[in-house]
Motif scaffolding. Structure first.
Motif, short mmCIF file in Angstrom:
data_model
loop_
_atom_site.label_atom_id
_atom_site.label_comp_id
_atom_site.label_asym_id
_atom_site.label_seq_id
_atom_site.Cartn_x
_atom_site.Cartn_y
_atom_site.Cartn_z
N GLU A 19 0.82 -1.20 0.00
CA GLU A 19 0.00 0.00 0.00
C GLU A 19 0.87 1.27 0.00
O GLU A 19 0.43 2.33 -0.37
N TYR A 20 2.10 1.11 0.44
CA TYR A 20 3.02 2.25 0.50
C TYR A 20 4.03 2.24 -0.65
O TYR A 20 4.98 3.02 -0.66
N ALA A 21 3.81 1.35 -1.60
CA ALA A 21 4.81 1.18 -2.67
C ALA A 21 5.13 2.49 -3.39
O ALA A 21 6.29 2.85 -3.56
N ASP A 22 4.10 3.19 -3.78
CA ASP A 22 4.35 4.44 -4.52
C ASP A 22 5.08 5.46 -3.67
O ASP A 22 5.99 6.14 -4.14
N ARG A 23 4.68 5.56 -2.42
CA ARG A 23 5.35 6.56 -1.57
C ARG A 23 6.77 6.16 -1.26
O ARG A 23 7.67 7.01 -1.13
N LEU A 24 7.01 4.87 -1.12
CA LEU A 24 8.38 4.41 -0.88
C LEU A 24 9.25 4.69 -2.10
O LEU A 24 10.44 4.99 -1.98
N LEU A 25 8.63 4.62 -3.27
CA LEU A 25 9.35 4.90 -4.50
C LEU A 25 9.63 6.39 -4.65
O LEU A 25 10.77 6.82 -4.86
N GLU A 26 8.59 7.18 -4.49
CA GLU A 26 8.75 8.63 -4.66
C GLU A 26 9.66 9.22 -3.60
O GLU A 26 10.42 10.15 -3.88
N GLY A 27 9.58 8.68 -2.39
CA GLY A 27 10.37 9.23 -1.29
C GLY A 27 11.86 9.16 -1.55
O GLY A 27 12.64 9.92 -0.97
N LEU A 28 12.28 8.25 -2.40
CA LEU A 28 13.72 8.08 -2.66
C LEU A 28 14.33 9.31 -3.33
O LEU A 28 15.51 9.59 -3.16
N GLU A 29 13.49 9.99 -4.11
CA GLU A 29 13.97 11.13 -4.91
C GLU A 29 14.86 12.09 -4.13
O GLU A 29 15.95 12.43 -4.58
N ASP A 30 14.37 12.52 -2.98
CA ASP A 30 15.06 13.60 -2.28
C ASP A 30 16.09 13.12 -1.27
O ASP A 30 16.64 13.92 -0.53
N LEU A 31 16.31 11.82 -1.21
CA LEU A 31 17.25 11.33 -0.20
C LEU A 31 18.68 11.39 -0.71
O LEU A 31 18.94 11.09 -1.87
#
Length: 828
Positions: A207-219
């Motif tokens: 359920e968090y797949a998209d957010r886990l993916l997008e969150g990587l951007e700014d790390l």
RNA sequence: GCGAGAGUGGUGAAAUUGGUAGACACGCCAGAUUUAGGAUCUGGUGCCGAAAGGCGUAAGGGUUCGAGUCCCUUCUCUCGCACCA
């Protein structure tokens, strides 16, 4: 002993370790007067306290963060730098099964040993914040977080096929199963194993797949780790397409009890543009409709294939070189775009767990389907032509997965297939044959283990429903058990503790219930430990909100790359859930991640007991001292890089520290240093500070060596140089530095002192060596005043005897002069 | 196969924006010192060459006055993923 005066690290090191401990020198306090930009949270991946003790890989990352933290403190930062133990886990339980020793006893003895070893290296942890995941006051909050997940419907029960070993009476992990000619066997004991559906708790990480993916951007993480996580999540876009069953197949399905709305096959495809090229379908052998679709003539073959698949390990199933296998079910489906009847096969190259567990096969434009179609002589239709192809109908020699121009695709012919992809989805949607869909490789997380040594899951089952144990009754502690051995039923040893399992239902109804006997996986405790460090003794919350606000997020997280995916993905998932329920202040826990490279054995290969190339940190500390160990590990090369251990390299570093120590044989003098020495000093302060700040410890150390070498070239030991040297050395070799600092008459520790400052003026040389080149080749060198301008340099070059000689009789095309660097005379 | 990264002395490695390749350290060689032996100090040490000089950052090509650094091609190695439709 041949040496005249040996650097007494054996006395110095314990002395200062005791001092720091007694004075709690490195205690971190939430001082509100420190502005947020002067606060740092620097985290190490905490260790699993194994029986083998610390290995040389641990101190590598720990030394790096320690140096960095000490450097930050000296620069006025308030630093949080804690340590703890990931103390639930299988090795202690396996040992318990063998010997009957309580895993807690083993674990705590190991923790004591680890703590002692870690302390012997002089790290500046705030030990008041130590946590261990197996302690009830810790796992109380692991359970609390689990209940939050459960409340938000992110935890559920499912029957999942697990490897089960009859002989061992236990469930095995994938890596504990090996493939043998006789079929899958247990790694331990070589007993036969099989897949059995077992009840498991699952967490909806998908359920968090998209957010886990997008969150990587700014790390600020290594690109490789981000790539691994993206790959693991494996997002793809396409469509679900419904293929109706042909008449007789539909009758068969109806006879098998399938309702009207179930008499079709749904597939997922990322290439709806190739739909006209779908000439057959393939289902996973585990697909629910296999039995219903199998004709009597094919029944034996299908059953045989399905049974054979069950015995294959994942590894065998995914072996790429393997020939494609499969069996025809006897049934047909209808391709919705052109009404073609296409056969339905089963094959183990289709995974039940991905998409819908069935595919439309397009052999012309998918290599796997091509292989399968070739093996079973199934029709191949070309529906994508290369844009530059002369004859778009020319037969295919191999599958062409690239996009191109649609052919043999009805009204879509001639269009670019990237565009067709979207148009066909529109067509499918408007005709009720399918819809846009997104899929992930990421699966939900199997969160239960059939083991004793883990956090109990705080749920009670009453009449088939689960009820949470109220918060005020947490922690739900592990009961004592008589035996740690597997129950033989696939349940955890907890199932045998009747008086613990049977309890009142938490709903107050007076009914009796049964406690969940599965425990949590080892990942659970490590998912949130960085939060517990913030407030480790709090019994009203996992951490006080103000403390979270004060320190979070983690500014720097250092650890091994082996946790690139699972730990870091699970922790990010939990953190996001905690963010969603409003108990943490950020969406991501770890802003910056650095992986330390592995330390290899002296022979350049991975350290292992069987190769006999393991280096034990205890031996190094006792023979050369902790400071030598620390400085050597940082001097070996860049932190992130893999590098081989070299005991000779270690002695070189030890010699350097010894040389520093021996400088104390010279009296400290208050007279100003030589100009030359002073310049080296100020350059060193600049470089060591700069490099330490960017974790380039190897070059920082080499600069300190240069300074010490320079000091040896001069007489005396000017305080002006000595004092900043000791300060710079203190993050690296803190014991030695404290001792030297005390010898200078200081009362408070150098660790709490300030980082030295440099004079910009003195870091610049007033003389520069400039090279003179002819056509890019160095022909002479000149020493000139720094900042000498271009014209002057050019003139000096042209007047230079050697240059004049080489350019005589030639045409000077151009002269390039770079101040302080070079002059290049270009001639023809 | 796909993705990420890396190839520099005998070894670990250095090298802001393209501007003196090999800092620092190990090892090795020579010497000094010492009641000698794993200490310390000094000097040397990329390769070829007696020298002058030439050649050198995986290989080849390109851009540039100038490339370890930028671009293209190839090779090798490491790591990760690997029938994900």
């Amino acid at each position: 002993m041949p040496r005249m005066k040996k650097y007494p690290f054996r006395e110095i090191e314990p002395k200062w370790q005791r001092y720091w401990e007694e004075n709690r020198t490195f205690r971190a306090v939430e001082d509100a007067s420190v502005p947020p930009e002067k606060r740092r949270y620097v985290l190490d991946m905490f260790p699993y306290p194994s029986a083998a003790g610390l290995h040389v890989g641990h101190p590598e990352g720990y030394t790096a963060t320690d140096i960095y933290c000490r450097y930050l403190r000296m620069n006025g930062y308030n630093v949080l730098h804690p340590m703890g133990f990931d103390s639930f886990g299988l090795p202690a339980e396996n040992y318990a099964v063998q010997t009957g020793t309580h895993p807690k006893a083993t674990t705590e003895a190991n923790i004591d040993r680890f703590r002692e070893q870690i302390k012997s290296l002089g790290f500046s942890y705030d030990w008041d914040r130590e946590v261990s995941t197996h302690r009830a006051d810790y796992y109380k909050w692991t359970q609390w977080i689990f209940l939050k997940l459960w409340e938000r419907d992110l935890a559920y029960v499912a029957e999942i096929p697990m490897w089960y070993c009859e002989a061992l009476g236990t469930v095995l992990a994938n890596e504990e199963v090996i493939a043998t000619p006789e079929g899958p066997r247990s790694e331990r004991g070589n007993h036969p194993v099989e897949r059995r559906p077992l009840r498991q708790w699952m967490l909806k990480i998908t359920e968090y797949a998209d957010r886990l993916l997008e969150g990587l951007e700014d790390l600020d993480w290594p690109e490789s780790i981000k790539a691994m996580q993206r790959n693991w999540i494996g997002r793809s876009e396409g469509a679900n397409v419904t293929f109706p069953l042909a008449d007789d197949a539909a009758e068969r399905a109806a006879a098998a009890g399938l309702g009207e709305d179930e008499r079709h096959i749904e597939v997922y495809t990322t290439r709806p543009d190739t739909l006209f090229g779908a000439t057959y379908m393939v289902m996973a052998p585990e697909h629910a409709m296999v039995a219903a679709l199998t004709t009597p003539e094919q029944a034996n073959a299908v059953r045989g294939y399905v049974d054979a698949t069950k015995l294959k390990s994942d590894l065998e199933r995914t072996e790429l070189s393997k020939e494609k296998t499969g069996v025809f079910t006897g049934s047909y489906a209808i391709n919705p775009v052109n009404g073609a009847q296409i056969p339905i096969w089963i094959s183990d190259y289709i995974l039940a767990s991905y998409g819908t567990g069935a595919i439309m096969a397009v052999p012309g434009h998918d290599e796997r389907d091509w292989d399968f179609a070739t093996a079973f002589d199934l029709p191949i239709v070309k529906v994508v032509a290369r844009p530059d192809e002369d004859d778009p109908q020319a037969p295919l020699a191999a599958a062409t997965p690239e996009y191109g121009v649609a052919v043999n695709s009805g009204q879509f012919d001639g269009k670019p297939t990237e565009q067709v992809k979207s148009e066909i989805i529109d067509w499918l949607e408007s005709h009720g044959h399918g819809s846009r869909a997104v899929n992930y490789k990421l699966r939900d997380w199997i969160f239960s283990r059939q083991r004793y040594w883990g956090e109990p899951i705080p749920l009670v089952e009453c009449d088939g429903e689960y009820y949470p144990i109220p918060e005020d009754q947490l922690p739900l502690t592990l009961p004592e058990v008589e035996s740690y051995k597997p129950t033989g039923t696939g349940e955890s040893p907890l199932a045998a503790v009747t008086e613990w399992v049977e309890c009142d239902c938490p709903d107050g109804s007076g009914r009796r219930g049964r406690r969940e006997t599965n425990t949590m996986p080892q990942w659970a405790g490590s998912c949130w430990y960085y939060l517990r460090y913030l407030d480790p003794a709090n019994d009203r919350a996992f951490a006080d909100r103000e403390k979270i606000e004060y320190w979070m997020p983690v500014d720097l997280y250092v650890g091994g790359a082996e946790h690139a995916v699972l730990h870091l993905l699970y922790a990010r998932f939990w953190h996001k859930v905690l963010y969603d329920i409003g108990v943490v202040n950020t969406d991501e826990p770890f802003l910056r991640l650095v992986n330390q490279g592995m330390i290899l054995g002296e022979n350049g290969v991975k350290m292992s007991k069987s190769l006999g190339n393991v280096i034990n940190p205890d031996d190094i500390v006792s023979e050369y001292g902790a400071d030598s160990m620390r400085v050597y590990e940082m001097f070996m090369g860049p932190l992130q890089q893999e590098k081989p251990w070299s005991t000779q390299g270690l002695t070189g570093v030890h010699r350097f520290l010894d040389r520093v120590w021996r400088l104390t044989e010279r009296p400290l003098d208050e007279t100003p240093a030589d100009e030359e020495l002073r310049r080296v000093l100020h350059k060193s302060i600049r470089k060591v500070g700069h490099d330490t700040g960017k974790l380039a410890f190897n070059t920082a150390i080499s600069q300190m060596m240069i300074l010490v070498n320079e000091l040896y070239k001069h007489d005396g030991r000017p305080r002006e140089v000595w004092e900043p040297l000791v300060r710079m050395l203190s993050p690296y070799a803190p014991h030695l530095a404290e001792e030297l600092w005390e010898m200078m008459g200081n009362r408070s520790p150098v660790s709490l002192g300030a980082w030295p400052e440099f004079d910009e003026e003195l870091t610049r040389d007033d003389q520069k060596e400039v090279v003179l080149q002819v056509n890019g080749k160095i022909r002479a060198r000149l020493t000139v005043d720094a900042g000498t301008d271009r014209e002057t340099l050019q003139r000096m070059a042209m007047e230079h005897e050697r240059i004049a000689e080489l350019t005589a009789g030639k045409q000077v095309v151009k002269v390039i002069a770079v101040p302080d660097k070079l002059v290049n005379v270009v001639v023809k």
